[in-house]
Design an enzyme around this catalytic site. Structure first.
Site, PDB file in Angstrom:
ATOM      1  N   HIS A 341      -6.327  -8.994 -11.834  1.00 54.99           N
ATOM      2  CA  HIS A 341      -7.510  -8.276 -12.305  1.00 54.99           C
ATOM      3  C   HIS A 341      -7.455  -8.229 -13.827  1.00 54.99           C
ATOM      4  O   HIS A 341      -6.596  -7.560 -14.403  1.00 54.99           O
ATOM      5  CB  HIS A 341      -7.547  -6.869 -11.716  1.00 54.99           C
ATOM      6  CG  HIS A 341      -7.727  -6.848 -10.231  1.00 54.99           C
ATOM      7  ND1 HIS A 341      -7.197  -5.864  -9.412  1.00 54.99           N
ATOM      8  CD2 HIS A 341      -8.387  -7.709  -9.405  1.00 54.99           C
ATOM      9  CE1 HIS A 341      -7.528  -6.120  -8.161  1.00 54.99           C
ATOM     10  NE2 HIS A 341      -8.248  -7.234  -8.133  1.00 54.99           N
ATOM     11  N   GLU A 344      -6.923  -5.054 -16.167  1.00 54.54           N
ATOM     12  CA  GLU A 344      -5.709  -4.251 -16.034  1.00 54.54           C
ATOM     13  C   GLU A 344      -4.642  -4.791 -16.978  1.00 54.54           C
ATOM     14  O   GLU A 344      -3.622  -5.346 -16.566  1.00 54.54           O
ATOM     15  CB  GLU A 344      -5.253  -4.253 -14.575  1.00 54.54           C
ATOM     16  CG  GLU A 344      -6.285  -3.623 -13.654  1.00 54.54           C
ATOM     17  CD  GLU A 344      -6.005  -3.826 -12.175  1.00 54.54           C
ATOM     18  OE1 GLU A 344      -4.957  -4.429 -11.848  1.00 54.54           O
ATOM     19  OE2 GLU A 344      -6.817  -3.402 -11.345  1.00 54.54           O
ATOM     20  N   GLU A 534       1.856  -0.433  -9.463  1.00 56.23           N
ATOM     21  CA  GLU A 534       0.660   0.106 -10.107  1.00 56.23           C
ATOM     22  C   GLU A 534       1.046   1.018 -11.265  1.00 56.23           C
ATOM     23  O   GLU A 534       1.873   1.911 -11.110  1.00 56.23           O
ATOM     24  CB  GLU A 534      -0.165   0.914  -9.095  1.00 56.23           C
ATOM     25  CG  GLU A 534      -0.640   0.127  -7.892  1.00 56.23           C
ATOM     26  CD  GLU A 534      -2.012  -0.474  -8.092  1.00 56.23           C
ATOM     27  OE1 GLU A 534      -2.644  -0.128  -9.107  1.00 56.23           O
ATOM     28  OE2 GLU A 534      -2.438  -1.273  -7.243  1.00 56.23           O
TER      29      GLU A 534
END
Length: 690
Positions: A341, A344, A534
């Site tokens: 992504h 990010e 994450e």
């Protein structure tokens, strides 16, 4: 048009910041005040300027094109051509693959420089200096001059509503109907001590970390040159709320608003959602590793494939290349990927920390290289990064939703990465896959894994499971398949308690997420340790760093800790991991079984009973860490959940919105590392060996 330059910003601060960058105070009444202000604007439209002062795609009106550039305008244009302290021996590179707002990306393949750098960094590809969209009318004109036509930039349009207030419209991901989150642009012609209110009015997510104290980032060109100051968190009167602009699907947009003050007159200041890390930054970093006489001996770099726009997708192989060929054949594999992504960017900073560690001179890194083969794809979506997308590729596809059946033509990086992993698993045992991500709704760093739902087993199942490779936890010789996917995240939590939050980890596998990387590799390749890592765009809510923003140093530290924890996890001495598993058994006791035989927890294979181990306690934090038990549902995840309410065709609402007017030291436990080398023998086939 695309600016032929890449902003050269100070990535690593020359002057260390002693004070942490705290989250700002959240005013619960601010959103109501902002909505009242919006209502006032609608009630008195004649008081609103509603003047377009920037558009990344459309040409400026004739009156702006014919206006002669003043001295300030020329200064602003020159400032947009080069930012930050100039490199002593090389010019700034152009925007590879096109800038933030072009509809088609230009491959990075021109020029004598292998990276395609141009001799003149302040030009278009055809040699023309790009003028700013808005030409200042004179020295007394205090209008901000916006620019985003550079690599990774994203700002579609800026509309001046009052003298020092601007509505900003982000460009959706190319060939998509939404995904407006990432922003990266510059403003010139600033005035010191003047407050400027910026409103991004086409956000689509229903909540944001801006509601919980996160601030945007700015980088001043003058501060970067004079003091080496890089990106800093600033902003006041920050709010995130639903506005009154209706979308085609019946939902409403959201506004992110903040007030910024700039430190210098006539400065060029860059504003970003998160610390930028562009494709050019990656190419420079990899070249720096290749130019290091020691580090270049520890990895190999090749092109995995080319993207839709013709940009190279790099694949790194990290191991000890000078060892015994037999030992090399028996080393186990680890696969790390990132930046699927493009918005990010914190994932790239974690990746940089991991690569610095793995190619570094520390004893821990050497032991890892002697016992493992690391396959690393640092950037899975170069085209999206180059063009300033938030989530998708140039095909308008979320590449983390096609792992089940990637197209060689439309999703080349995913297709070739999956094929590479398949070949690697045919050659050697792969112990872990991890994909690095960012998260825009939760705090802390945490992991997502895959929990295998198994029936309650009887005592007779234990002997059968001893020969099941997936029922044996790699490195800790624990038999059984319950809680194994939680062991590594829990160990990482022990390693980085001030950054990593085990209580935020989630191991549920939802049907809607079956096409993501971690689920596909877990299911198709039977890989227990298939994770996403994450990192919050804000900061931690636990530990000593609670209430502060993450810096690039924090993100690099978690990347290094990930690698160091892998060494602990695969230590032939299972004592530590057995202690972690016992802790997990206490935190998540098995459900009662009402069959013929009662449930037995996973058997620990040891030569003698393990010594008692002090068990730590999980501290749940309610300060918006969204902490809950590790199998809890949790709030939606950026990696886990794609926005379902994206419904804007590129440009359609843009016109509507402006209709009126257009580390190197050895860690402790050196003896442990030597045991790994001795017992592992560079990759013994014995289960649980090094």
């Amino acid at each position: 048009p695309v600016l032929g330059h890449h902003p050269v910003l100070c990535q690593e601060e020359a002057v260390p910041r002693e004070e942490p960058q705290y989250l700002c105070f959240s005013n619960n009444h601010l959103a109501a005040e902002m909505m009242s202000h919006d209502a006032e604007r609608m009630a008195h439209p004649l008081d609103v300027k509603n003047r377009v002062v920037y558009d990344s795609l459309d040409a400026p009106p004739p009156c702006q094109q014919s206006a002669p550039p003043s001295t300030s305008a020329a200064s602003a244009a020159a400032a947009a051509a080069a930012v930050g302290p100039p490199a002593p021996s090389r010019p700034a590179p152009p925007a590879p693959g096109g800038g933030g707002n072009s509809e088609a990306s230009i491959p990075l393949n021109g020029g004598a420089d292998p990276l395609g750098f141009n001799a003149n960094p302040g030009t278009y590809q055809d040699g023309m200096l790009p003028p700013p969209y808005y030409q200042l009318e004179g020295e007394d004109d205090t209008t901000l001059v916006f620019e985003s036509r550079f690599e990774s930039g994203n700002l579609r349009r800026a509309i001046q509503v009052y003298d020092n207030e601007y509505d900003l419209i982000l460009r959706p991901d190319i060939n998509t109907r939404g995904h407006t989150q990432w922003f990266y642009f510059s403003v010139s012609n600033t005035r010191v001590k003047q407050s400027y209110k910026l409103n991004i009015i086409n956000m689509v997510k229903s909540d944001s970390l801006y509601q919980w104290g996160m601030q945007p980032l700015i980088c001043s060109e003058k501060d970067a040159i004079a003091r080496g100051t890089g990106w800093v968190r600033v902003g006041s009167n920050i709010s995130y709320y639903q506005n009154n602009i209706k979308r085609k699907n019946g939902h409403y947009y959201y506004t992110f608003t903040c007030t910024l003050t700039f430190p210098h007159d006539n400065d060029t200041v860059y504003v970003a959602y998160c610390y930028p890390y562009t494709y050019t930054d990656l190419q420079r970093y990899l070249r720096k590793l290749e130019e290091d006489p020691k580090r270049r001996q520890r990895f190999r770099r090749r092109v995995l494939c080319q993207t839709l726009a013709g940009n190279n997708c790099d694949l790194l192989t990290i191991t000890s290349f000078g060892g015994d060929p037999e030992s090399l054949r028996h080393r186990r594999g680890v696969v790390i990927t990132g930046r699927v992504h493009p918005g990010e960017s914190n994932a790239s900073w974690m990746m940089r920390g991991a690569l610095d560690f793995l190619t570094g001179p520390s004893l821990d890194a050497k032991i890892l290289r002697d016992n493992f083969v690391f396959k690393v794809v640092p950037m899975l979506n170069p085209d999206g990064v180059i063009n300033g997308n938030y989530r998708c590729s140039l095909a308008g596809v979320d590449l983390n939703r096609v792992w089940n059946d990637p197209s060689k033509k439309l999703h080349p990086t995913i297709f070739h990465t999956k094929a590479m992993i398949k070949r690697l698993m045919e050659d050697r045992e792969v112990v872990m896959f991890c994909d690095f991500h960012g998260h825009s709704r939760k705090k802390n760093v945490f992991m997502y894994g895959c929990e295998k739902k198994v029936k309650q087993r009887s005592v007779f199942d234990d002997n059968r499971n001893k020969n099941d490779s997936q029922a044996n936890m790699i490195g800790s010789t624990v038999v059984g398949n319950r809680l194994l996917e939680r062991v590594f995240p829990c160990a990482l939590w022990h390693s980085s308690p001030d950054i990593f939050a085990f209580s935020d980890c989630n191991f549920k596998v939802q049907k809607a997420k079956e096409t993501t990387a971690r689920v596909v590799l877990w299911r198709e390749f039977n890989l227990v340790n298939s994770f996403t890592l994450e990192a919050s765009f804000a900061g931690p809510s636990v530990g000593r760093e609670a209430g502060t923003h993450f810096t690039t140093l924090h993100l690099q530290q978690i990347g290094a800790s990930f690698c160091d924890t892998l060494l602990d996890y695969c230590d032939p001495d299972p004592t530590r991991m057995q202690g972690v598993l016992r802790e997990l058994e206490m935190l998540f006791p098995p459900k009662q079984h009402h069959g013929l035989d009662s449930y037995r927890p996973p058997v620990l294979i040891t030569q003698e009973p393990p010594a008692p181990t002090t068990t730590a306690t999980v501290h749940h934090n309610n300060n918006h860490s969204n902490g809950r038990d590790s199998g809890g549902a949790g709030p939606p995840s950026d990696e886990e959940e794609e926005d379902s309410d994206e419904g804007v065709v590129e440009g359609e609402d843009v016109e509507m919105l402006s209709d009126s007017d257009d580390s190197d030291s050895d860690s402790d436990g050196g003896g442990r590392k030597r045991r790994l080398k001795k017992k592992g023998g560079g990759g013994s086939k014995k289960k649980g060996g090094g």
